[in-house]
Scaffold this active site. Structure first.
Site, PDB file in Angstrom:
ATOM      1  N   ARG A   1       0.858  -1.181   0.000  1.00 59.47           N
ATOM      2  CA  ARG A   1       0.000   0.000   0.000  1.00 59.47           C
ATOM      3  C   ARG A   1       0.897   1.235   0.000  1.00 59.47           C
ATOM      4  O   ARG A   1       1.909   1.282   0.733  1.00 59.47           O
ATOM      5  CB  ARG A   1      -0.923   0.038   1.232  1.00 59.47           C
ATOM      6  CG  ARG A   1      -2.109  -0.902   1.164  1.00 59.47           C
ATOM      7  CD  ARG A   1      -3.134  -0.499   0.099  1.00 59.47           C
ATOM      8  NE  ARG A   1      -4.264  -1.407   0.022  1.00 59.47           N
ATOM      9  CZ  ARG A   1      -4.349  -2.481  -0.770  1.00 59.47           C
ATOM     10  NH1 ARG A   1      -3.341  -2.779  -1.579  1.00 59.47           N
ATOM     11  NH2 ARG A   1      -5.436  -3.232  -0.784  1.00 59.47           N
TER      12      ARG A   1
ATOM     13  N   HIS B   1      -0.668  -0.033  -9.626  1.00 59.99           N
ATOM     14  CA  HIS B   1      -1.379  -1.003  -8.777  1.00 59.99           C
ATOM     15  C   HIS B   1      -1.834  -2.186  -9.636  1.00 59.99           C
ATOM     16  O   HIS B   1      -3.015  -2.522  -9.707  1.00 59.99           O
ATOM     17  CB  HIS B   1      -2.568  -0.346  -8.073  1.00 59.99           C
ATOM     18  CG  HIS B   1      -2.907  -1.022  -6.767  1.00 59.99           C
ATOM     19  ND1 HIS B   1      -3.199  -0.329  -5.623  1.00 59.99           N
ATOM     20  CD2 HIS B   1      -2.980  -2.328  -6.430  1.00 59.99           C
ATOM     21  CE1 HIS B   1      -3.456  -1.187  -4.651  1.00 59.99           C
ATOM     22  NE2 HIS B   1      -3.325  -2.414  -5.127  1.00 59.99           N
TER      23      HIS B   1
ATOM     24  N   GLU C   1      -2.453   7.549  -4.916  1.00 60.80           N
ATOM     25  CA  GLU C   1      -2.754   6.933  -6.215  1.00 60.80           C
ATOM     26  C   GLU C   1      -4.218   7.038  -6.622  1.00 60.80           C
ATOM     27  O   GLU C   1      -4.534   6.986  -7.817  1.00 60.80           O
ATOM     28  CB  GLU C   1      -2.345   5.450  -6.199  1.00 60.80           C
ATOM     29  CG  GLU C   1      -3.227   4.591  -5.287  1.00 60.80           C
ATOM     30  CD  GLU C   1      -2.817   3.120  -5.286  1.00 60.80           C
ATOM     31  OE1 GLU C   1      -1.620   2.837  -5.165  1.00 60.80           O
ATOM     32  OE2 GLU C   1      -3.720   2.270  -5.422  1.00 60.80           O
TER      33      GLU C   1
HETATM   34  P1  NAI Z   1      -1.582 -11.342   4.890  1.00 58.52           P
HETATM   35  O1  NAI Z   1      -2.649 -10.877   5.810  1.00 58.52           O
HETATM   36  O2  NAI Z   1      -1.532 -12.783   4.498  1.00 58.52           O
HETATM   37  O3  NAI Z   1      -0.151 -10.961   5.492  1.00 58.52           O
HETATM   38  C1  NAI Z   1       0.136  -9.722   6.055  1.00 58.52           C
HETATM   39  C2  NAI Z   1       1.263  -9.922   7.067  1.00 58.52           C
HETATM   40  O4  NAI Z   1       1.649  -8.636   7.566  1.00 58.52           O
HETATM   41  C3  NAI Z   1       0.859 -10.777   8.267  1.00 58.52           C
HETATM   42  O5  NAI Z   1       1.816 -11.789   8.493  1.00 58.52           O
HETATM   43  C4  NAI Z   1       0.811  -9.787   9.415  1.00 58.52           C
HETATM   44  O6  NAI Z   1       1.172 -10.359  10.670  1.00 58.52           O
HETATM   45  C5  NAI Z   1       1.832  -8.759   8.985  1.00 58.52           C
HETATM   46  N1  NAI Z   1       1.705  -7.452   9.618  1.00 58.52           N
HETATM   47  C6  NAI Z   1       0.574  -6.840  10.080  1.00 58.52           C
HETATM   48  N2  NAI Z   1       0.881  -5.626  10.578  1.00 58.52           N
HETATM   49  C7  NAI Z   1       2.226  -5.467  10.439  1.00 58.52           C
HETATM   50  C8  NAI Z   1       3.123  -4.435  10.758  1.00 58.52           C
HETATM   51  N3  NAI Z   1       2.714  -3.302  11.337  1.00 58.52           N
HETATM   52  N4  NAI Z   1       4.426  -4.624  10.483  1.00 58.52           N
HETATM   53  C9  NAI Z   1       4.870  -5.772   9.900  1.00 58.52           C
HETATM   54  N5  NAI Z   1       4.054  -6.791   9.564  1.00 58.52           N
HETATM   55  C10 NAI Z   1       2.744  -6.632   9.825  1.00 58.52           C
HETATM   56  O7  NAI Z   1      -1.690 -10.399   3.599  1.00 58.52           O
HETATM   57  P2  NAI Z   1      -1.186 -10.699   2.124  1.00 58.52           P
HETATM   58  O8  NAI Z   1      -2.249 -11.401   1.355  1.00 58.52           O
HETATM   59  O9  NAI Z   1       0.174 -11.277   2.170  1.00 58.52           O
HETATM   60  O10 NAI Z   1      -1.123  -9.204   1.532  1.00 58.52           O
HETATM   61  C11 NAI Z   1      -0.193  -8.255   2.027  1.00 58.52           C
HETATM   62  C12 NAI Z   1      -0.581  -6.878   1.515  1.00 58.52           C
HETATM   63  O11 NAI Z   1      -0.403  -6.831   0.098  1.00 58.52           O
HETATM   64  C13 NAI Z   1      -2.070  -6.511   1.702  1.00 58.52           C
HETATM   65  O12 NAI Z   1      -2.283  -5.937   2.965  1.00 58.52           O
HETATM   66  C14 NAI Z   1      -2.308  -5.515   0.606  1.00 58.52           C
HETATM   67  O13 NAI Z   1      -2.104  -4.222   1.125  1.00 58.52           O
HETATM   68  C15 NAI Z   1      -1.230  -5.812  -0.421  1.00 58.52           C
HETATM   69  N6  NAI Z   1      -1.768  -6.268  -1.697  1.00 58.52           N
HETATM   70  C16 NAI Z   1      -1.409  -5.583  -2.842  1.00 58.52           C
HETATM   71  C17 NAI Z   1      -1.874  -5.979  -4.074  1.00 58.52           C
HETATM   72  C18 NAI Z   1      -1.455  -5.274  -5.337  1.00 58.52           C
HETATM   73  O14 NAI Z   1      -2.071  -5.488  -6.394  1.00 58.52           O
HETATM   74  N7  NAI Z   1      -0.433  -4.446  -5.322  1.00 58.52           N
HETATM   75  C19 NAI Z   1      -2.803  -7.112  -4.200  1.00 58.52           C
HETATM   76  C20 NAI Z   1      -3.065  -7.806  -2.949  1.00 58.52           C
HETATM   77  C21 NAI Z   1      -2.581  -7.373  -1.744  1.00 58.52           C
END
Ligand code: NAI
Length: 327
Positions: A231, A292, A260
């Protein structure tokens, strides 16, 4: 169940139309983003279906509630654009697609990183102009470099596997480290100070907002490459720009950008870009911006459509909402 789909692109329509009229769920597609001004389009609909740059704040939710909307179906994993408290006050259910293809995002992160370190973006333009010079094209091996991964969830872990395949030294930080995962966790400070490359895969929260700011950049290695497919607001864009101008940051691969919402997903090629920070970042030879796009694979779109349909059907049937976002 009538569903108003906002911010619809051709690829959204194509994937969701596979489910049109199934189980009495009817999609109506609007190109407009959901905002306080466009919320009235949802009048008479039971649910809205939104994406990352739709505005789902208190004002919009109050309007949706007035129009009888009972559910907000996110076509994405992140929900930082939704005021969950206000949705709960109005008894509006919020459902999301927690995973659609971690591979899509992780592979895009690596595509951007390789493009940056091997100057592929420059080579593509040069050879189209029959310029076969290699001056200024020297890259570096990823093998043996230290990469710091922030967030070891679904996407972070796939990216770790990819980086291991490249023979990189992977270190990671997560607020909730995964036990027995074999991941080499370090503190955020250590990650910032010892990584050659930093890649962000954590959600945007109050805590993670601007996690990369002047202070963080200060402790990073000179020449560090920063990859953000998570993000935009995880990075203070002005600090990033200053770090690039100071030659402290060696490269930035940005699939997301703090502001964005006003520019991404639209053709602005005939316009004057009013965001000076974005314009300056794009002008840098060591910055790569994609709009994105990391999620955009056929597999991910089909998974998004399928889960969105399942989520909406569960709302319609009053069944258990496995993908509900709760506070
Ligand atoms: P997920 O929920 O499986 O993993 C997120 C991880 O971040 C978890 O292990 C959690 O413990 C950790 N976390 C939470 N708060 C934190 C902090 N303050 N500092 C460090 N780690 C922290 O999510 P997933 O599916 O891996 O997605 C990650 C991110 O990717 C999403 O939140 C979303 O913002 C982004 N995303 C971007 C996309 C794109 O098209 N560019 C598409 C899909 C997701």
């Amino acid at each position: 169940m009538k569903v108003a789909v906002f911010d619809t692109k051709s690829y959204d329509k194509q994937s969701l139309e596979q489910y049109q009229n199934m189980e009495d769920i009817v999609f109506k597609f609007f190109e407009a983003k959901l905002t306080a001004d466009t919320a009235r389009l949802a009048k008479g609909y039971d649910a809205v279906c939104v994406f990352v740059n739709d505005t789902v704040d208190d004002k919009v939710i109050a309007k949706l509630a007035k129009y009888g909307v009972k559910a907000i179906a996110l076509r994405c994993a992140g929900y930082n654009n939704v005021n969950l408290e206000v949705a709960r006050e109005h008894d509006i259910k919020v459902v999301r697609v927690p995973a659609y293809s971690p591979y899509a995002v992780a592979e895009h992160a690596m595509a951007m990183l390789l493009t940056s370190v091997r100057r592929i973006h420059k080579a593509y333009i040069r050879t189209r102009d029959y310029n076969f010079s290699l001056e200024g094209m020297t890259g570096f091996d990823l093998h043996g470099k230290t990469i710091g991964i922030v967030g070891t969830g679904k996407i972070g872990r796939v990216f770790i596997d990819i980086c291991n395949g490249f023979g990189m030294n992977v270190i990671a930080y997560d607020k909730y480290p995964a036990k027995d995962s074999g991941i080499n966790y370090v503190s955020l400070e250590e990650l910032f100070s010892s990584s050659d490359i930093i890649s962000l895969h954590c959600p945007l929260t109050d805590e993670s907002y601007h996690m990369i700011d002047d202070e963080a950049i200060d402790i990073m290695k000179k020449g560090v490459i920063i990859v953000n497919t998570s993000r935009g607001a995880l990075i203070d864009a002005d600090s990033l720009l200053a770090g690039i101008k100071d030659r402290k940051i060696g490269g930035a691969c940005l699939d997301v950008y703090e502001e964005e919402a006003d520019v991404f997903y639209a053709d602005k090629s005939g316009h004057i870009l009013s965001d000076d920070t974005l314009a300056r970042l794009i002008s840098m030879p060591n910055v790569i911006v994609t709009s994105h796009q990391a999620f955009l694979t056929k597999e991910a779109l089909n998974n998004i459509a399928e889960t969105t349909f399942i989520n909406l059907k569960a709302v319609k049937d009053g069944a258990e909402l496995v993908n509900e976002v709760r506070i």
